[in-house]
Design a protein around this motif. Structure first.
Motif, PDB file in Angstrom:
ATOM      1  N   GLU A  48      36.652  58.101   0.464  1.00  0.00           N
ATOM      2  CA  GLU A  48      35.543  58.559  -0.057  1.00  0.00           C
ATOM      3  C   GLU A  48      34.621  57.208   0.382  1.00  0.00           C
ATOM      4  N   THR A  51      34.253  56.584   4.656  1.00  0.00           N
ATOM      5  CA  THR A  51      33.313  58.315   5.092  1.00  0.00           C
ATOM      6  C   THR A  51      32.333  58.277   5.022  1.00  0.00           C
ATOM      7  N   ASN A  52      31.842  57.782   3.704  1.00  0.00           N
ATOM      8  CA  ASN A  52      30.827  57.818   3.877  1.00  0.00           C
ATOM      9  C   ASN A  52      29.585  56.606   3.960  1.00  0.00           C
ATOM     10  N   ASN A  64      34.973  66.585   4.224  1.00  0.00           N
ATOM     11  CA  ASN A  64      36.442  66.733   2.944  1.00  0.00           C
ATOM     12  C   ASN A  64      37.590  67.507   3.487  1.00  0.00           C
ATOM     13  N   SER A 128      38.480  61.209   6.754  1.00  0.00           N
ATOM     14  CA  SER A 128      39.337  59.892   6.487  1.00  0.00           C
ATOM     15  C   SER A 128      40.748  59.916   7.247  1.00  0.00           C
TER      16      SER A 128
END
Length: 572
Positions: A48, A51-52, A64, A128
């Motif tokens: 996470e 990706t963020n 997600n 991801s």
């Protein structure tokens, strides 16, 4: 991206420089792994977090995938191997936009490829690596091969004309063919094929129907490369669209046809005039279409840039500057013969010179040159054109090809009566051309007195300048390739490793190999006594002729071409 991502993560204080160093070391042991994935494995970040961070950094939404329902029709737009290679997953389509999940939102090559393959605008979102790879396995169910454009066309046009092909070929009505050829998706697909060929620097486009597959291939740098496999039901519509553009008869499917497509396209902010030579051929499973792309900008008219060895170029220029006689250029189809002859003509093109050409077909229009297109159907062949030329007060005559005794006889007579004649023949090497003319029925004394120079040529791929590297070859292999023992001790040959610039092929662009045989008095004597091609070759080498193989070896020594290319195109 990995180096950049690492630096950005350190700069934003998401990880420490020590953690980056540790991850980079781990990446060296697993070169195909991404830095983001390694940082997650080492426990420095979560999926996470990566990706963020990418989402914030590049202004691309993060997603997600575990909460997302993937549309199975959209998955069919992109083949499984492409999705796996680029680590992407098609998610949804709205109008002309396709949303895809990507591990690396900066991968423009992936986005360009998908855009070309599907015809849609690409909207990337970040997910991801783990989620995308799991999503690919789940969505594709990796069992049946996908037809990568079927869903595209179905989704582009709901009321698509149904041009199914049965096991036995059916006659589809002319009106139905015209209607299906004018459908928006078909027009768009054919336009994409034509423009992509220009972007990729292709010389030919092949559209080939088989029993269960329709294949589109491009010839790039002399090698055919598969580009796409449109769905079978579009076969007739695509062929008809191309035939309509080339002004051919779409109702005639049993006979070969030839035509031409002239297009104006916008490239890089400027208009480009494109010319495609179209040939259709009825095959077992339908009509095969081959389009030769004639791009004026790719025509090199400067003889010094064609790849001649300096001594060969001197001989060639000397022969074409003579007031009369015959100069022959030989080699297989696609070996650059037309380009060489056009270069010779543009070198000779002066206001005080009358140049006449008989071509089939006229490939490029040259200012100040009288070019005549052959039309066999009405009796205008090379021999008929040559006879007419001799009544047109010419200085220089170019005959597209000497195919038969009649053409050869008139061309030789023209060369003996004060005209410079340039032509081509399909033979393997320069000395063999003499034997070929005699086999056609031309008397040895006519060949000996009229022919001043014969040049054989081949086109080979250049090593990509960006990824060229020296390769160590055993001494014996270099000797076998044709290098002398002294050269084999010092020569350093190169090979392209493969990079983004050359599409991982190791080659970019092409150059020529040239075998230039000057017909001097000693060779004339051999021709008059009916010497074999082997004897002529031996004497020509004694007289300083560089053979095709030697021309290749010289270029290999200079790091221009690889030994594999030389071996592929020439014999020892």
């Amino acid at each position: 991206m990995s180096q950049r991502l690492g630096d950005l993560l350190v700069k934003e204080k998401v990880i420490t420089p020590e953690q980056l160093e540790q991850a980079m070391k781990a990446q060296k042991d697993a070169p195909n792994s991404r830095l983001g994935g390694i940082l997650v494995k080492l426990g420095f970040l979560t999926d996470e977090d990566v990706t963020n961070f990418l989402s914030r950094q590049y202004g691309v939404p993060a997603i997600n995938l575990s909460f997302f329902e993937i549309d199975s029709a959209v998955v069919k737009l992109i083949p499984h191997d492409t999705a796996k290679r680029y680590q992407i997953l098609p998610l949804s389509r709205v109008g002309a936009s396709l949303t895809i999940a990507m591990v690396d939102p900066t991968n423009v090559f992936a986005m360009d490829d998908i855009k070309f393959m599907t015809g849609f605008n690409i909207e990337p979102v970040v997910a991801s690596e783990t989620a995308i790879m799991e999503g690919i396995e789940k969505a594709y169910n990796v069992s049946a091969p996908e037809e990568n454009l079927e869903a595209v066309m179905a989704s582009m046009s709901e009321d698509e004309a149904d041009v199914e092909l049965q096991a036995e070929e059916e006659d589809v009505g002319l009106a139905a063919l015209e209607k299906s050829a004018d459908e928006a998706p078909i027009v768009k697909l054919v336009n994409i094929i034509l423009t992509e060929a220009v972007k990729r620097g292709a010389s030919d486009i092949h559209v080939e129907p088989y029993e269960k597959e329709l294949r589109v291939r491009f010839r790039i740098d002399g090698m055919l490369q598969p580009i796409m496999s449109p769905p079978m039901k579009l076969k007739d519509a695509i062929t008809s669209r191309i035939k309509i553009m080339a002004k051919l008869d779409i109702s005639e499917k049993r006979l070969p046809q030839d035509g031409r497509i002239m297009l104006k396209m916008q490239f890089g902010g400027k208009k480009k005039q494109l010319d495609y030579r179209v040939s259709t051929l009825p095959t077992l499973w339908g009509e095969k279409v081959v389009m030769r792309l004639l791009d004026k900008e790719n025509l090199r008219l400067d003889m010094t840039k064609l790849g001649f060895e300096p001594e060969s170029l001197v001989k060639f220029e000397k022969a074409i500057l003579k007031p009369y006689g015959m100069v022959l250029v030989t080699g297989p189809t696609g070996s650059g013969k037309t380009n060489t002859l056009y270069s010779a003509i543009s070198r000779l093109n002066q206001p005080d010179t009358n140049i006449m050409t008989a071509e089939d077909p006229v490939e490029f229009q040259l200012a100040g040159v009288n070019q005549v297109q052959m039309k066999e159907a009405i009796g205008l062949n090379f021999a008929a054109a040559l006879r007419a030329f001799l009544r047109q007060d010419p200085n220089i005559i170019l005959v597209g090809e000497i195919r038969d005794f009649e053409t050869a006889e008139i061309a030789i007579k023209a060369a003996l009566t004060g005209h410079l004649v340039l032509s081509t023949l399909h033979t393997n090497g320069a000395p063999e051309t003499i034997s070929r003319l005699m086999n056609m029925g031309i008397e040895p004394f006519l060949v000996a007195t009229s022919v001043h120079l014969i040049q054989a040529q081949r086109l080979v791929r250049r090593i990509c300048g960006e990824c060229a590297e020296v390769v160590d070859l055993p001494y014996q292999a270099l000797i076998e390739a044709g290098f002398s023992p002294e050269e084999a001790k010092t020569v350093k040959v190169k090979k392209g490793k493969g990079c983004g610039v050359c599409n991982n092929s190791g080659y970019k662009g092409r150059t020529g190999l040239y075998e230039v045989m000057e017909v001097d008095d000693e060779l004339r004597e051999l021709i008059l006594v009916g010497a074999s091609a082997l004897e002529l070759k031996k004497k020509a080498i004694e007289r300083g002729m560089i053979t095709l193989r030697r021309s290749g070896l010289i270029k290999a020594m200079n790091g221009i071409v690889s030994l594999e290319e030389v071996a592929r195109e020439t014999v020892h």
